[in-house]
Design a protein around this motif. Structure first.
Motif, PDB file in Angstrom:
ATOM      1  N   LEU A 149       0.851  -1.182   0.000  1.00 54.47           N
ATOM      2  CA  LEU A 149       0.000   0.000   0.000  1.00 54.47           C
ATOM      3  C   LEU A 149       0.892   1.238   0.000  1.00 54.47           C
ATOM      4  O   LEU A 149       2.094   1.160   0.252  1.00 54.47           O
ATOM      5  CB  LEU A 149      -0.908   0.004   1.233  1.00 54.47           C
ATOM      6  N   ASP A 161      -5.254 -11.034   1.772  1.00 51.18           N
ATOM      7  CA  ASP A 161      -6.445 -10.809   0.943  1.00 51.18           C
ATOM      8  C   ASP A 161      -6.689 -12.093   0.165  1.00 51.18           C
ATOM      9  O   ASP A 161      -5.980 -12.395  -0.790  1.00 51.18           O
ATOM     10  CB  ASP A 161      -6.232  -9.634  -0.010  1.00 51.18           C
ATOM     11  N   ILE A 210      -0.893  -7.970   1.744  1.00 54.70           N
ATOM     12  CA  ILE A 210      -0.762  -6.541   1.494  1.00 54.70           C
ATOM     13  C   ILE A 210      -0.011  -5.901   2.647  1.00 54.70           C
ATOM     14  O   ILE A 210      -0.444  -5.982   3.804  1.00 54.70           O
ATOM     15  CB  ILE A 210      -2.148  -5.871   1.326  1.00 54.70           C
ATOM     16  N   THR A 267       0.930  -2.918   4.823  1.00 52.16           N
ATOM     17  CA  THR A 267       0.236  -1.669   5.100  1.00 52.16           C
ATOM     18  C   THR A 267       1.190  -0.500   5.301  1.00 52.16           C
ATOM     19  O   THR A 267       1.039   0.546   4.689  1.00 52.16           O
ATOM     20  CB  THR A 267      -0.634  -1.791   6.362  1.00 52.16           C
ATOM     21  N   ARG A 277      -6.154  -1.866   6.634  1.00 50.86           N
ATOM     22  CA  ARG A 277      -6.773  -3.083   6.085  1.00 50.86           C
ATOM     23  C   ARG A 277      -8.261  -2.844   5.834  1.00 50.86           C
ATOM     24  O   ARG A 277      -8.783  -3.168   4.766  1.00 50.86           O
ATOM     25  CB  ARG A 277      -6.591  -4.251   7.049  1.00 50.86           C
ATOM     26  N   TYR A 317      -8.771  -0.667   2.871  1.00 48.54           N
ATOM     27  CA  TYR A 317      -8.466  -1.424   1.655  1.00 48.54           C
ATOM     28  C   TYR A 317      -9.680  -2.246   1.215  1.00 48.54           C
ATOM     29  O   TYR A 317     -10.079  -2.210   0.056  1.00 48.54           O
ATOM     30  CB  TYR A 317      -7.257  -2.333   1.910  1.00 48.54           C
ATOM     31  N   ASN A 360     -12.634  -0.027  -0.015  1.00 47.84           N
ATOM     32  CA  ASN A 360     -12.384   0.464  -1.375  1.00 47.84           C
ATOM     33  C   ASN A 360     -12.533  -0.646  -2.400  1.00 47.84           C
ATOM     34  O   ASN A 360     -13.014  -0.410  -3.510  1.00 47.84           O
ATOM     35  CB  ASN A 360     -10.991   1.104  -1.480  1.00 47.84           C
ATOM     36  N   LYS A 361     -12.135  -1.835  -2.051  1.00 42.45           N
ATOM     37  CA  LYS A 361     -12.213  -2.968  -2.970  1.00 42.45           C
ATOM     38  C   LYS A 361     -13.682  -3.315  -3.259  1.00 42.45           C
ATOM     39  O   LYS A 361     -14.017  -3.660  -4.389  1.00 42.45           O
ATOM     40  CB  LYS A 361     -11.484  -4.173  -2.373  1.00 42.45           C
TER      41      LYS A 361
END
Length: 113
Positions: A9, A69, A79, A81, A103, A106, A109-110
């Protein structure tokens, strides 16, 4: 064989970019080994599904916090951070809380995509 793939990220990229090139090389070397071996000396669970990549370099303890993920049903991704240079044995609770917030953001947004 790789057990997982690592994505960084923005906060992790900024942390890494501010380090000495030799430290950066060691971090990426350790992550590469961790992806292939699942070695707890290099990649270890902390708490609340937050993990840490561990690198020691010239008496510095560098940590990149991360989470899994598994939502895309392809290779599992880890991922990263953000990072920190530890001065004490334990990762401070505020850093784990920050990783949890990153997290959560993330995954929010996903879902929007």
């Amino acid at each position: 064989m790789r057990y997982f793939e690592t994505i960084f990220l923005e906060d992790a990229n900024e942390f890494i970019a501010g380090l000495d090139l030799k430290i950066i090389r060691k971090i990426f070397y350790n992550i590469d080994i961790a992806e292939q071996t699942n070695d707890p000396k290099l990649f270890k669970k902390l708490q609340n599904d937050i993990w840490e990549f561990r690198t020691k370099y010239a008496k510095l303890q560098i940590r990149l916090l991360a989470f899994w993920d598994k939502t895309d049903k392809k290779e599992t991704l880890v991922i990263a951070t953000h990072g920190l240079i530890k001065k004490i044995d334990k990762v401070p609770a505020k850093e784990i809380d920050r990783a949890i917030r990153l997290r959560d953001k993330y995954f929010e947004n996903k879902q929007k995509k």
